[in-house]
Design an enzyme around this catalytic site. Structure first.
Site, PDB file in Angstrom:
ATOM      1  CB  VAL A   1      78.024 -57.758 -30.760  1.00 26.46           C
ATOM      2  CG1 VAL A   1      76.938 -56.704 -30.728  1.00 26.46           C
ATOM      3  CG2 VAL A   1      78.401 -58.164 -29.359  1.00 26.46           C
TER       4      VAL A   1
ATOM      5  CG  ASP B   1      28.124 -63.224 -44.516  1.00 28.25           C
ATOM      6  OD1 ASP B   1      28.058 -64.451 -44.635  1.00 28.25           O
ATOM      7  OD2 ASP B   1      28.217 -62.638 -43.426  1.00 28.25           O
TER       8      ASP B   1
ATOM      9  CG  ASP C   1      26.462 -60.591 -39.989  1.00 33.64           C
ATOM     10  OD1 ASP C   1      26.059 -61.745 -39.775  1.00 33.64           O
ATOM     11  OD2 ASP C   1      25.989 -59.866 -40.896  1.00 33.64           O
TER      12      ASP C   1
ATOM     13  CG  ASP D   1      27.499 -65.781 -38.993  1.00 37.79           C
ATOM     14  OD1 ASP D   1      26.892 -66.774 -39.407  1.00 37.79           O
ATOM     15  OD2 ASP D   1      27.267 -64.618 -39.374  1.00 37.79           O
TER      16      ASP D   1
ATOM     17  CD  GLU E   1      78.330 -57.334 -40.619  1.00 43.88           C
ATOM     18  OE1 GLU E   1      78.178 -57.893 -39.513  1.00 43.88           O
ATOM     19  OE2 GLU E   1      77.505 -56.524 -41.079  1.00 43.88           O
TER      20      GLU E   1
HETATM   21  P1  ATP Z   1      24.070 -62.796 -45.963  1.00 39.40           P
HETATM   22  O1  ATP Z   1      24.639 -61.620 -45.279  1.00 39.40           O
HETATM   23  O2  ATP Z   1      24.438 -64.119 -45.419  1.00 39.40           O
HETATM   24  O3  ATP Z   1      24.096 -62.706 -47.441  1.00 39.40           O
HETATM   25  P2  ATP Z   1      21.277 -62.488 -45.959  1.00 39.40           P
HETATM   26  O4  ATP Z   1      20.911 -61.121 -45.510  1.00 39.40           O
HETATM   27  O5  ATP Z   1      21.057 -62.852 -47.367  1.00 39.40           O
HETATM   28  O6  ATP Z   1      22.640 -62.800 -45.458  1.00 39.40           O
HETATM   29  P3  ATP Z   1      19.770 -63.401 -43.781  1.00 39.40           P
HETATM   30  O7  ATP Z   1      19.940 -62.078 -43.184  1.00 39.40           O
HETATM   31  O8  ATP Z   1      20.020 -64.624 -42.998  1.00 39.40           O
HETATM   32  O9  ATP Z   1      20.604 -63.558 -45.072  1.00 39.40           O
HETATM   33  O10 ATP Z   1      18.334 -63.453 -44.397  1.00 39.40           O
HETATM   34  C1  ATP Z   1      17.813 -64.622 -44.944  1.00 39.40           C
HETATM   35  C2  ATP Z   1      16.444 -64.356 -45.518  1.00 39.40           C
HETATM   36  O11 ATP Z   1      15.578 -63.936 -44.485  1.00 39.40           O
HETATM   37  C3  ATP Z   1      16.413 -63.251 -46.541  1.00 39.40           C
HETATM   38  O12 ATP Z   1      16.572 -63.764 -47.838  1.00 39.40           O
HETATM   39  C4  ATP Z   1      15.040 -62.644 -46.386  1.00 39.40           C
HETATM   40  O13 ATP Z   1      14.118 -63.333 -47.201  1.00 39.40           O
HETATM   41  C5  ATP Z   1      14.717 -62.923 -44.939  1.00 39.40           C
HETATM   42  N1  ATP Z   1      14.897 -61.716 -44.132  1.00 39.40           N
HETATM   43  C6  ATP Z   1      15.981 -60.936 -44.068  1.00 39.40           C
HETATM   44  N2  ATP Z   1      15.814 -59.940 -43.213  1.00 39.40           N
HETATM   45  C7  ATP Z   1      14.582 -60.071 -42.695  1.00 39.40           C
HETATM   46  C8  ATP Z   1      13.796 -59.343 -41.729  1.00 39.40           C
HETATM   47  N3  ATP Z   1      14.270 -58.279 -41.112  1.00 39.40           N
HETATM   48  N4  ATP Z   1      12.570 -59.782 -41.448  1.00 39.40           N
HETATM   49  C9  ATP Z   1      12.092 -60.864 -42.055  1.00 39.40           C
HETATM   50  N5  ATP Z   1      12.757 -61.580 -42.955  1.00 39.40           N
HETATM   51  C10 ATP Z   1      13.982 -61.196 -43.289  1.00 39.40           C
END
Ligand code: ATP
Length: 902
Positions: free
Chosen positions: A279, A326, A645, A649, A714
């Protein structure tokens, strides 16, 4: 009437939604009481009583109980009662450990439970999906797992994947209008969103019409009730190993008994001692203790803001060799400020800090009124039109006596849009004023695959426009004209080149760039899809924003590098922006490669695999690329941690060895695919989790080392004594007592040990490395052997001095064995030796050892217990002998290692 057949007013009436503010919180509480939580019934969990009795189901424990019963019947009451008490106590300890593990694991489930965005008392709030009630007005966004049955009222490009309910794997287009038909199947109810389905694109607002077991998913929930318990690879390995160890222990024990009887010992005593030894020596509790160590580690991780969703990830963390992170929000602060703008061939600098909407536009040293410059006017105001963020103010009080009030601004919504909003406000625009001038007719939300967003608006004169904003290279591709020097002209290669040069200049200063463009709609033109709107645009200009790196990330990346873990940046941002930030953070070394999405598309999987070790930054990638990257890295033999996110993804997160989702910005889909969630979205948390993951594994090794060496000791002391024809060095109750006192608390305390100094200074563990690798097996056997030898020596010496006092010699053997183990426990804290660490660092361990010593002293010096445990009080000389003997293994083996290390 069915929900889908009702108009908006009817739905509101039927669900008791009054006004435009959603439900008041009071009403929500009332409804919650009436209808209960929005949860599906789960299968029964194991009751406490059953769990308790399960502690005694072990074969050897049952044999021991039977043997005890016999000894009880034979009149050995004291032995019988003691053994039963010890077994009970052992059971209680095991029960407490398992309960603790179970509780902390179910607490984890709660932590990662889905949330929903609801409108209550006029405010949009994020609440746990379980607290949503019928009548709640909710918002759905791409990536959400729908948390209840919802009648949709407004939608923008909303698509929902309903395969979990209808089997249809293609996402279905949804709208908010009432439907006339009767008897529609679930899959055809285009104005409903059902619990458990997935928003893959767009947005929508609707009213909850059913929750919990009343939902369509609830109706089939009983089909889904599966209780799966996940066990980690290590646990599985230990379970297999446990079987081998049981066999070995049984064999050796049998040898002890047989040889003992041959040597002329009383058969009954030998039998009882043998069963007790079995045991004590069988490490049946090993998998359970591993679970406890995992659970304790997981709790420590929560404190460091890493939520483990899948237990095996804890082990894999220690093997991670690459982290793909990211950029925005994880490596950077995601607090964006526009600092430069370009329009009509001119560049301006924008002053001001943070989100405070005050600042100046200057060119050279000259200040400009942006409203008077037509192109700049358009760039800023259209950047605000195609925008959903809001600037909020909070009053902060400072000081105790003389309170000073200041205002703090923060952004609700997307920080990139927040930056554009603040820039526009610095120029004197306001959302209210623009809302009066323009009516928004439609929105095509931002998707990271398109990298842009657009709206269709109508001005006071009834003219309609598309206004788009997004990544400049993408906007350039869909633009045909440009506003230049106050005129609208064709976007010639020359102009295009000038814009591209400007983008590069801004990007190489680590600025994130956004372009704005527009076009008027023809009178009867209708646009229903994004691609119909986002074409033939007129390019207006660029806005460049900074997003400072998170301070703590610098150290984390360096620490990971020392730990043999490569950090790779994956971003949707511009190549030069990404490279500039990566260089600053120490991710991109001299000679390291940066590649972008377009290049990635042209690389074959094989070529990528060959190159992957040289690449440190992936820029302008879409989420789909992430999967390709993970696969290439894994092909190279890497253990990959990958963050993400969005919905898109999820495949990469799932494919990675450790899928990591963002707790704040992460969608439900990403979270569900992940094995780890960062509750603060911070890269530094990944580092902390890896550190903890390595520590947990180390701690498991520590107590395996401790427990097994004790068990070997033991068994060997008994076996050697029998082989040498000596009397029995330990009696049954002593053996059981040792098992209880030395294996219980100290082993647990080892599971809570702090990491050793070098934990992040050595390369990642090889995933196929066995638990006994790096000399652990040898450490266990050599230590067990030494413990056996010194105990026997102490026993023999005492017996030589007192030939008639076997009980005294047994007491000495008993105490020597316990002390040798309690000293050994400090050795186990280091891969090197006891001299490499401060022994008082782990307070739990010190307390556990002290309490074990105290319990042992009671057994020796408290007369009633002396009878039970066959002990006598010891003399000073005997104590000297004991301490000397018990310290020998540590001094000899530790000293040996110290010499070797030098
Ligand atoms: P990661 O988190 O991957 O670094 P990121 O924020 O750089 O992401 P995305 O969010 O995919 O990447 O954005 C890619 C591109 O899209 C950005 O570089 C920007 O030029 C454009 N972008 C980001 N947010 C917006 C928005 N709300 N409206 C328009 N264009 C946007």
């Amino acid at each position: 009437m069915k929900w889908y057949q009702m108009g908006e007013e009817e739905v509101k009436k039927a669900t008791g939604v009054l006004g435009a503010d959603g439900l008041p919180q009071r009403e929500v509480d009332k409804r919650l009481k009436r209808v209960g939580f929005n949860k599906l019934d789960e299968g029964e969990s194991v009751s406490a009583l059953i769990l308790f009795f399960m502690q005694f189901k072990d074969f050897m424990v049952l044999v021991l109980l039977a043997a005890t019963l016999i000894s009880g019947l034979l009149g050995e009451y004291i032995d019988a009662i003691t053994i039963i008490l010890i077994i009970l106590l052992n059971g209680v300890l095991g029960f407490i450990q398992e309960r603790k593990a179970e509780k902390s694991l179910s607490a984890l489930k709660e932590l990662s439970a889905p949330q929903m965005v609801v409108l209550r008392d006029g405010k949009w709030l994020k609440v746990p999906a379980a607290t949503v009630v019928p009548g709640d007005v909710v918002k759905l966004t791409s990536g959400d797992r729908v948390g209840a049955d919802i009648r949709l009222l407004e939608t923008a490009s909303l698509r929902i994947e309903e395969s979990s309910l209808t089997g249809e794997s293609l996402p279905v287009h949804k709208h908010g209008d009432r439907m006339e038909q009767t008897d529609l199947q679930l899959g055809d109810q285009a104005n409903m969103a059902f619990m458990g389905t997935l928003v893959t694109e767009g947005q929508g607002i609707g009213i909850v019409v059913a929750t919990g077991m009343k939902t369509e998913m609830g109706k089939i929930a009983h089909l889904l009730q599966t209780t799966e318990t996940v066990i980690t690879p290590l646990q599985r390995k230990l379970e297999q190993l446990g079987k081998v160890l049981i066999a070995v222990a049984l064999l050796l024990t049998a040898m002890v008994v047989v040889i003992g009887v041959i040597q002329g010992h009383d058969a009954y005593t030998m039998f009882l001692a043998g069963v007790s030894l079995a045991v004590a020596a069988i490490p049946e509790g090993l998998p359970a203790i591993v679970t406890v160590a995992l659970a304790l580690g997981v709790q420590r991780m929560i404190k460091r803001r890493a939520i483990v969703r899948k237990l095996p990830a804890v082990e894999t963390l220690g093997c991670a060799s690459v982290i793909c992170s990211d950029k925005t929000g994880t490596l950077t602060q995601n607090k964006m400020t526009v600092t430069q703008v370009w329009a009509s061939g001119e560049t301006w600098h924008v002053s001001g800090t943070g989100y405070e909407p005050h600042g100046l536009f200057t060119k050279g040293k000259k200040e400009t009124d942006p409203k008077r410059h037509r192109s700049l006017h358009l760039l800023l105001s259209y950047g605000l039109l195609c925008n959903n963020s809001q600037l909020k103010q909070r009053t902060v009080k400072k000081g105790m006596l003389k309170t000073k009030e200041s205002t703090a601004y923060h952004i609700e919504g997307d920080p990139t849009e927040g930056a554009l909003l603040v820039a526009a406000m610095k120029a004197g625009f306001s959302r209210e004023q623009l809302d009066r001038q323009f009516k928004r007719l439609k929105e095509f939300p931002f998707e990271s695959t398109r990298k842009m967003m657009s709206v269709v608006v109508e001005n006071e004169k009834g003219q309609r426009f598309v206004v788009a904003k997004g990544a400049p290279d993408v906007i350039l591709q869909v633009s045909k004209k440009i506003r230049y020097r106050g005129e609208q002209e064709a976007l010639t290669p020359k102009r295009r080149e000038e814009v591209e040069r400007t983008i590069q200049t801004m990007a190489s200063q680590a600025l994130r760039t956004i372009a704005v463009a527009y076009r008027p709609l023809r009178p009867n033109e209708s646009v229903d899809e994004a691609y119909e709107a986002e074409c033939d645009l007129t390019f207006i200009g660029l806005q460049g924003m900074i997003d400072p790196p998170r301070e703590e990330v610098f150290d984390s990346i360096e620490e990971c590098r020392q730990a043999g873990i490569k950090t790779v940046m994956i971003t949707g941002d511009h190549r030069l922006t990404a490279a500039a930030i990566a260089k600053k953070l120490g991710i991109l070394p001299a000679g390291g490669k940066v590649i972008d999405g377009t290049e990635l598309n042209h690389l074959t999987d094989r070529r990528l695999t060959e190159m992957v070790d040289q690449i440190y930054v992936y820029a302008r990638v879409s989420p789909e690329h992430k999967l390709k990257i993970v696969k290439a890295m894994q092909e190279r033999g890497h253990i990959v941690a990958m963050t993400g996110d969005g919905v898109n993804d999820a495949p990469a997160i799932k494919a990675a060895n450790i899928g990591i989702a963002m707790g704040i910005t992460g969608t439900d889909v990403a979270k569900e695919a992940s094995s780890l969630i960062l509750s603060d979205d911070n890269f530094a948390t990944i580092r902390a989790a890896i550190r903890e993951g390595r520590n947990i594994y180390d701690n498991i090794r520590k107590f395996i080392r401790y427990m097994l060496a004790s068990n070997v000791g033991e068994i060997l002391v008994m076996l050697f004594a029998m082989l040498l024809g000596m009397p029995l060095p330990l009696v049954a109750t002593q053996i059981l007592w040792i098992n209880l006192v030395t294996d219980g608390l100290p082993a647990m305390a080892l599971g809570m040990d702090q990491p050793e100094g070098n934990v992040m200074k050595r390369p990642p563990r090889h995933p196929r490395e066995g638990i006994f690798a790096r000399g652990l097996a040898w450490k266990i056997v050599s230590r067990g052997f030494m413990i056996g030898v010194v105990t026997l020596a102490a026993f023999w010496l005492t017996l030589q001095a007192n030939p008639d006092d076997l009980t005294r010699a047994q007491s000495v053997a008993f105490v020597t064995l316990v002390m040798a183990q309690l000293i050994h426990v400090f050795d186990c804290r280091s891969e090197y030796s006891v001299f490499h660490r401060n022994p008082f660092e782990n307070k739990y361990l010190v307390l556990a050892v002290l309490s074990s010593v105290l319990l042992m002293l009671i057994v020796i010096y408290y007369p009633p217990l002396q009878q039970v445990f066959h002990t006598v009080p010891l003399t000073g000389r005997e104590w000297l002998l004991i301490i000397g003997m018990a310290a020998i293994p540590t001094v000899v083996l530790g000293g040996f290692r110290l010499l070797k290390a030098k």
